[in-house]
Design an enzyme around this catalytic site. Structure first.
Site, short mmCIF file in Angstrom:
data_model
loop_
_atom_site.label_atom_id
_atom_site.label_comp_id
_atom_site.label_asym_id
_atom_site.label_seq_id
_atom_site.Cartn_x
_atom_site.Cartn_y
_atom_site.Cartn_z
N ARG A 199 42.22 54.14 47.56
CA ARG A 199 41.49 55.35 47.17
C ARG A 199 40.16 55.43 47.93
NH1 ARG A 199 41.50 54.90 40.88
NH2 ARG A 199 40.21 56.77 41.08
N LYS A 227 39.93 50.58 45.31
CA LYS A 227 39.11 51.79 45.12
C LYS A 227 37.64 51.45 45.26
CE LYS A 227 36.71 53.58 41.73
NZ LYS A 227 36.25 53.50 40.35
N HIS A 232 49.62 41.22 45.77
CA HIS A 232 50.53 41.97 44.90
C HIS A 232 49.96 42.23 43.50
CE1 HIS A 232 52.65 37.84 45.56
NE2 HIS A 232 51.47 37.65 45.09
N TYR A 245 44.48 45.18 41.04
CA TYR A 245 43.56 46.30 41.11
C TYR A 245 42.18 45.80 41.52
CZ TYR A 245 40.33 49.96 39.60
OH TYR A 245 39.34 50.90 39.56
N ASN A 254 41.33 34.87 48.28
CA ASN A 254 42.68 35.09 47.83
C ASN A 254 42.63 35.61 46.39
OD1 ASN A 254 45.39 34.71 46.82
ND2 ASN A 254 45.78 33.43 48.60
N ASN A 271 36.35 47.06 35.68
CA ASN A 271 35.15 47.74 36.16
C ASN A 271 34.59 48.74 35.16
OD1 ASN A 271 37.48 49.26 36.61
ND2 ASN A 271 36.48 50.48 38.20
N TYR A 272 35.28 48.93 34.04
CA TYR A 272 34.89 50.00 33.11
C TYR A 272 34.99 49.47 31.69
CZ TYR A 272 35.00 54.70 30.97
OH TYR A 272 34.75 55.83 30.23
N ALA A 310 44.40 30.63 36.69
CA ALA A 310 45.34 31.71 36.33
C ALA A 310 45.23 32.04 34.86
CB ALA A 310 46.77 31.26 36.65
N ARG A 369 41.26 29.72 28.95
CA ARG A 369 42.57 29.95 28.38
C ARG A 369 42.90 28.91 27.33
NH1 ARG A 369 45.49 28.53 34.14
NH2 ARG A 369 45.82 26.32 33.75
#
Lengths: 407, 407, 407
Positions: free
Chosen positions: A277, A295, A307, A310, A321, A330-331, A367, A384
């Site tokens: 974007r 974006k 893969h 975002y 990586n 981001n929001y 992860a 985690r």
């Protein structure tokens, strides 16, 4: 006579309203493929050496008309009373010898434009083109006593009568656009082919006349290139790719992806199925893989976003990586904040980076971690829960279920 | 003579088995593009004003044949003995003056259909079309002593002999379908163009004859519209989009996505790269973004599902924001359950909503949380571990690795 | 005379460098669509029964030339001095009666190839094809005193002069490739149509001449099939799908996806929007859904990978369900490891499987868990935090925000 001046300038008439179609927008401003007809005219003539444009247009469409021509290259005349004087100034400054006058909406092919600006005498075909060649001296002499510039150009000029109807195609109605646009597409693709671009299928390449493509580049089927897009040499673009207003370097491949208003470096791969974007800068040797959205972000050299990721409002350094499923959060429902991932960092799969946050140089994120605090350089962030294995759980569940069913 | 009745009715013969091809299905029932040839015939004739159909078809294909015609508009005759009597009743009820008889598989263009139903006398071309115009009174008079309806129509009727072979194209074999379907596609696209739809490339639009498209809509290349799809005005559909049996409102864009058996509102954007599976209702002003699947769900007005999300078996209210990576966990390996996200809720990134579960009005779910219990209105649900930073971990790891390598 | 031998062999000249274009690669080795021109020649002649090829080629391109012909079916002669002797041996071993000689780069359609190898006398058209039919006995007799094989073939042979210029199209320059490739594409698609493949749009199917497709298969628009791809019967491939070097079983659908160097079974569905990278084996009755990447992995019978999942370096058994958002964490920044998911296992949504790791037979992984240790058969692995609901949090947050704004 100065040859360069022969090619130098053109007068373009935007006829006000099309008398037959119930639309207010002049045909010259109606879109053909992805930009107004006038942009096609401007690009073809510019390609053939025309450098200065005098545009006669209704006051209402002045700005839209101006936007169709290369920056700073067009004069606009919208007041019929002032137009003759303006044209006189234009000719005095920019023209010697012949001047072209485009008196009606047309599609001009690149080959047609070359013939129009050629020093050789024009062919004697029998199809009216609405394009005239007038002598600038004659025009200058007549202007003081002229009110109708269009009538002056058609009466004192020589009309171009092409032998081949693909050279210049008059556009008489909005419906005509459907017919002329495929001719326009072919003309643009043909020019790129002549310049060393390879098309798997010239019939399914949709290329805005403003687009530039470097030689050695392959364009696969179903590719749409729009706006001021510039593609480098030796790229592979497509299939089914749409790029709008982007700059792409050399040796880059963009596969089944959509890119908007961004810059992509050289030797970079994008896709399949990526979405870039506006306002991104992707560096060289980067991998933006499948099901990745980027974006308003920067991604540094040799970084990988392979893969399902975002990257939004983020500054990603070099050799980073981002594991599969990484999300920059981001929001927060109220404001948007930036994430920073520094050089050489490694973010594990399905991690959330809750902005504002910085992952330091060479740092790791485990992860499945949701990172809310900064991660110092060379450190590991982990957030985690311990894994518990409930032995034989599935068997017990089946048993419970069958008990339930029995009841 | 009543003009409307002239246009009113048609007799359609489904010839039984094609004698040359080793297929049992009649050519009229074989698919052309995405629907049987008979649907193309029915749509073109309906478009030109035919309202009643009398279909002569083998018993075996009765239901399939009936499904090709507008609901409640076709009579089916499958028993040769009863057919003459049935046709007599049909004509008495629906016809006065001329009746069309389509006696063999054909593609009828929209322009051809208009000529077929025109009051003017037919052209005297030389290509047989297999379509006849018979007088209903003459037919009625002959029916009592007739066994072969087809022979009756061809012997008493006048054959349509088109001047232009694109108007009606006989289909003689299954192989012919490959040729006629591109003519069919062009005819359909041409009709939409006449009605104010803009096609970037009419040659790569694949539109079922049943589809409706509003004026002002742009169809980009590689778009497939199938079944009873209805697209509103001023939409942008494509590129590379496939929509089957959907209703799409006005001003909506669907970009590089696939939609099936669902309803999408107005001013909504879908894609690029979205997948809407059956039984969804997407409201107005919604954003369904990239890499999003929606299945058997409702999404309310002004809600946003921007990226990398799965909404399955869910009821999502108005003004909801589903963060990137949100997943509705609708299946536990045994049963499927529904998730409810109420108006104004905000679900953070990479959250799992384990159904059955309700996120209350205005509630928040923190990024990275797996939500198994209901979230009360205006509350925050959080389910994640504290972050720990192991300082200098990456350096130690490199050291360990190099030690290992040295040993 | 033995008929089969008449068809048996051909001599193919790779002219060295094209004299007009500034490229070093012979035209016969330049790509048309996705493979060299010579591959098209080899495939068309093989299809028409030619079994043995004698290739005359510059030393430099020997290996590339050899790779264009079926394995073990071509002799290469690159040394002009040895070529006559080699051809004598070739003819003695493989030819009786007529031998074809292709003396310049051409596109041979399948129909053209059939005519070339037909026993009937050739048509007397007037377009030179550069293909000659010489008698092998005559050639054998002349070879001892011959230096120029090409001159020998053209002087003693009969030139094929096609009536229809689509049968054989000479390729005179690199620019010509753009024109001949669309003819080549049509020829390939036509052959598949004759063999029972259905194309929604023959004009937008891009099929390498080496590809095989079973009858009953439908190819939707925008489909690219490359390399040695073999598609089974009754498949649905496309739209907008690109498959390279894959074997696909019967009854499988591949929708808007890209597949490379892998095997996909029968009755399996792939896509829309899936990406299968090299070295995958997908079994029968599998579902690989939307936004799924599979790489270097096996997926067993009746397993489901429905959406938003990455399966990399994994061995997935039969009847496995990988929930939405499942990620195999195959890379820790230093090495790649494998994940194993055994038969009947169920992995919950957004789970991470951190390789090396095994999920046992019939085991469950709870949604949102990051699994780092093996999960025993029939057990449940869970690794997540308790959910906390902070009541009225959203209201308090709004209040705080408005206070801040007031200050």
């Amino acid at each position: 006579m100065d040859t360069s001046c022969k090619k130098g300038s053109a007068i373009i008439f935007f006829s006000g309203e099309d008398p037959e179609e119930p639309v207010s927008l002049p045909l010259m401003l109606q879109p053909m493929l992805f930009c107004p007809v006038a942009v096609w005219v401007a690009q073809a003539l510019t390609d053939a050496g025309v450098e200065h444009f005098f545009v006669v247009c209704h006051e209402k469409y002045k700005e839209k008309a101006l936007a169709c021509f290369p920056d700073g290259k067009a004069w606009i005349a919208s007041d019929p009373k002032e137009a003759p004087g303006q044209l006189a100034s234009f000719l005095a400054e920019n023209a010697k010898g012949p001047v072209l006058a485009v008196t009606q909406p047309v599609l001009i092919s690149y080959a047609g434009a070359r013939q129009l600006t050629s020093e050789e005498s024009w062919p004697a075909g029998d199809a009216a083109s609405g394009i005239f060649r007038a002598d600038s001296g004659t025009l200058l002499g007549s202007l003081p006593q002229t009110e109708d510039l269009l009538a002056l150009c058609t009466s004192t000029g020589e009309q171009y009568l092409p032998m081949d109807e693909t050279l210049v195609i008059p556009i008489l109605s909005g419906f005509d656009l459907n017919r002329t646009q495929s001719a326009g597409r072919r003309s643009v693709v043909r020019r790129h082919m002549e310049r060393g671009v390879y098309f798997t299928d010239p019939e399914t390449a949709y290329i805005d006349p403003r687009v530039q493509i470097g030689s050695g580049t392959t364009v696969l089927p179903g590719t749409i290139l729009r706006g001021g897009t510039v593609i480098g040499n030796d790229c592979e673009i497509g299939p089914n790719t749409m790029i709008t207003n982007c700059k792409v370097g050399d040796g880059t491949s963009v596969n089944a992806s959509q890119l908007n208003d961004s810059t992509v470096g050289s030797q970079t791969t994008v896709g399949p199925f990526a979405y870039i974007r506006p306002n991104c800068t992707i560096a060289d040797h980067v991998k933006i893989g499948d099901f990745v959205e980027v974006k308003n972000s920067m991604v540094g050299t040799r970084s990988k976003v392979p893969h399902l990721t975002y990257v939004g409002d983020a500054d990603v350094g070099d050799r980073v990586n981002l594991g599969c499923g990484t999300i920059t959060v981001n929001y927060d429902g109220q404001i948007k904040s930036r994430s920073v991932v520094k050089d050489g960092a490694f973010v594990g799969c399905n991690a959330n980076l809750v902005a504002p946050v910085t992952v330091g140089e060479g740092a790791y994120v485990a992860a499945g971690s949701t990172v809310t605090d900064n991660v110092p350089a060379e450190s590991l962030a982990i957030a985690r829960s311990q894994q518990t294995n409930k032995l034989n759980w599935a068997n017990k569940r089946k048993k419970n279920k069958s008990q339930k069913t029995e009841r």
